[in-house]
Design an enzyme around this catalytic site. Structure first.
Site, PDB file in Angstrom:
ATOM      1  N   ASP A   8      -6.730   1.893  -2.257  1.00 25.84           N
ATOM      2  CA  ASP A   8      -6.570   1.928  -0.912  1.00 25.84           C
ATOM      3  C   ASP A   8      -6.887   3.137  -0.696  1.00 25.84           C
ATOM      4  O   ASP A   8      -6.267   4.331  -0.939  1.00 25.84           O
ATOM      5  CB  ASP A   8      -5.131   1.453  -0.405  1.00 25.84           C
ATOM      6  N   ASP A 130      -4.791 -12.438   5.566  1.00 21.66           N
ATOM      7  CA  ASP A 130      -3.454 -11.800   5.055  1.00 21.66           C
ATOM      8  C   ASP A 130      -2.494 -12.383   6.251  1.00 21.66           C
ATOM      9  O   ASP A 130      -2.649 -12.524   7.390  1.00 21.66           O
ATOM     10  CB  ASP A 130      -3.801 -10.278   5.383  1.00 21.66           C
TER      11      ASP A 130
END
Length: 240
Positions: A8, A130
């Site tokens: 990330d 998500d």
């Protein structure tokens, strides 16, 4: 089952968020390219990259770092974060990225996402859906988890009506928390959305979690914080 080690990127560094909160960030490495090469040297053939800067602000994408990783490694890379246009997808695919992750657009503008799947092929697009669990129902978040689409996960997936649809699903409450993955969620997706090629993300804390996920029939699993916190090695994960 494919193991995707995760990078990330925020402010050019490798970080992990806690439950998707940009105010709860831990920096693990300063050089994402070096981290990617480290994963490759440990035997990985795949890599999952999230551009958190892009997810937060599509005008501040870290695409050059991601293209460098694609250029300097042989990894099969899937990446996303702030993808809003066909041009952005084409740019990544033309520069060595294997598949592009579409998040908010998949939930908020599914017709546009369907068009991208038709243009580039289902093997080049991953829908990142998500979820927040509300009253035992999974609802899809959007815009870097800073908003909600208001849509039920199962309804949204089935609305795509495509065999082999590639879906990456994260239970936000488990992400970066090392509390174990939401096994029931992934079982339900595979049961209610037949034909989906599912990747699980969020909560993996030990090798036993990977074994449990493999037993559900998921196609892949994203592993991030557990690797950075040295709960197990990437080589150990790849052996499962």
């Amino acid at each position: 089952m494919i193991i995707f080690p995760a990078i990330d990127i925020l402010d050019g560094k490798c970080v992990r968020l806690f439950k998707g909160d940009f105010n709860k960030t831990t920096v693990y490495e300063n050089d994402p390219v070096k981290t990617a090469k480290d994963f490759e040297s440990q035997g990985s053939k795949y890599l999952h990259i999230v551009d958190l800067d892009g997810a937060k602000n599509p005008l501040n994408r870290q695409s050059e770092i991601i293209k460098r990783i694609a250029l300097e490694t042989e990894l099969n890379i899937q990446t996303g974060g702030g993808i809003r246009s066909e041009e952005q997808i084409k740019d990544y695919l033309d520069n060595g990225v294997s598949s592009v992750i579409v998040g908010s657009m998949a939930a908020v503008e599914p017709e546009k996402a369907k068009g991208w799947i038709k243009t580039f092929g289902k093997e080049r697009i991953v829908l990142s859906l998500d979820v927040n669990i509300v009253n035992n129902e999974p609802f899809v978040a959007a815009y870097g988890w800073q908003g909600s689409s208001g849509k039920n996960l199962f309804d949204l997936i089935n609305g795509y009506t495509l065999q082999g649809l590639r879906v990456l699903c994260t239970d936000i409450s488990r992400d970066g928390a090392l509390q174990g993955p939401n096994i029931d969620l992934y079982k339900n997706v595979l049961n209610k959305c037949p034909g989906v090629e599912l990747q699980a993300s969020g909560g993996v804390a030990g090798l036993n979690d990977l074994i449990k996920l493999k037993e559900t029939g998921v196609h892949g699993v994203i592993v991030g914080k557990a690797l950075y916190e040295r709960k197990f090695t990437l080589r150990e994960a790849l052996s499962i």
